[in-house]
Design an enzyme around this catalytic site. Structure first.
Site: not given
Ligand code: AQP
Length: 327
Positions: A111, A193, A196
């Site tokens: 991130k 993966k 959202k």
């Protein structure tokens, strides 16, 4: 009775990965465990969120817990920021953790991408997650595979504090990971993966998607040119991901699914998978809208916060005494 704790970030509409990796376990466990399920809103602000959308997502996640079958009479459902002890214990655990171990967390590396202006919350959030878990003297944490590293850190922190004081200050929890669905991959790029926050709507199947969107997402999913329904993660990650999803929904093993589609192309396989997914998701979606319209949600959240606070206060008192803070 053993205690279970888990949470989901209200960063968007929940998808199949959240459901098959974590949420499915929530329902199963509540039959013979004392379960505490949290909407972890403090986690979601590690990256900026639109405040209005965030508030809606908080309610949506809580309503989805109930829509998949979490029973507010059996389990505690609450919002993380409504129990202040999460933030309090998080600070104490931050002071007990090492910068080296936090900087090794893969989610932090993914991130922050080495960017010095990325929020410090991305760096510290594993200690908040550890606080969430340790606050409730948790024995079992049902999560997807992507959380393994954070669960290990939580265990390390609990053991470190217990050793420091030569006392059982914290219960050392265990992660619980499913065999099928523990890591659902993105439909457009099966090497990362399902997430959202992914921009491509067709990379994921949302639990609130309508039948048409579910079908479209599956029919568009990336496969390969071999046209052979065979489980082989390394060489056929797209098809293997679809087989895993089929398997998690139907209970059939990968080899049973392979035999069902021997000699058939991807079209038939995808059509059937779409049907299985649609039939599984539709009742969740319908129940979600009923719950969202009723007052049962706020009632469950009010009662849940009260029950959670009662446990958290006892733990914090013990922890503060141990660390020598407060009076
Ligand atoms: N793709 C996945 N496969 C299996 N399990 C998954 N989980 C998340 N993605 C998958 C599990 O869902 C639970 C809740 O996750 P979270 O929302 O708290 O955080 P996350 O892992 O960061 O989920 P997302 O969807 O990728 O959110 P964003 O895009 O906001 O970062 C956890 O138990 C997780 O393991």
């Amino acid at each position: 009775m053993k205690r279970v704790f888990s949470g989901v970030q209200p960063t968007g509409d929940l998808h199949l990965g959240n459901y098959l990796g974590a949420l499915r376990q929530f329902v199963e466990l509540q039959e013979d465990h004392e379960c505490v399920y949290c909407v972890v809103d403090l986690h979601s602000i590690t990256l900026p969120q639109d405040p209005k959308e965030l508030r809606q997502h908080i309610y949506d996640v809580a309503a989805l817990y109930m829509a998949i079958g979490v029973d507010a009479k059996k389990s505690t459902i609450f919002i993380q920021s409504e129990v202040k002890e999460h933030a309090e214990l998080s600070w104490i655990l931050t002071c007990s953790s090492y910068t080296g171990e936090l900087s090794r967390m893969t989610q932090f590396k993914d991130k922050s991408k080495g960017n010095e202006s990325s929020p410090a919350g991305i760096f510290c959030y594993p200690t908040l997650m550890a606080a969430d878990i340790l606050l409730y003297d948790t024995d079992v944490v049902p999560v997807g595979n992507d959380q393994r590293q954070h669960i290990e850190l939580t265990r390390d922190l609990a053991i470190r504090v217990n050793n420091r004081f030569d006392k059982k200050v914290f219960v050392v929890p265990e992660g619980r990971y499913l065999k099928e669905g523990a890591r659902v991959m993105s439909l457009d790029n099966p090497t990362s993966k399902m997430s959202k926050s992914a921009e491509n709507q067709f990379s994921k199947i949302g639990l609130l998607d309508d039948d048409n969107k579910i079908k479209k997402s599956i029919m568009r999913a990336t496969t390969d040119s071999e046209a052979n329904v065979r489980f082989d993660i390394e060489n056929k990650p797209g098809v293997s991901n679809l087989i895993s999803i089929y398997s998690a929904f139907s209970g059939k093993s990968a080899s049973e699914i392979e035999s069902m589609y021997e000699g058939k192309g991807y079209g038939d396989f995808k059509k059937d998978l779409a049907e299985v997914a649609i039939e599984s998701i539709r009742p969740i979606r319908e129940r979600f809208y009923e719950i969202r319209k009723s007052d049962m949600l706020t009632k469950a959240l009010d009662e849940g916060a009260e029950k959670a606070r009662a446990i958290a206060e006892i733990t914090m008192k013990r922890v503060k005494e141990q660390f020598g803070i407060g009076r």
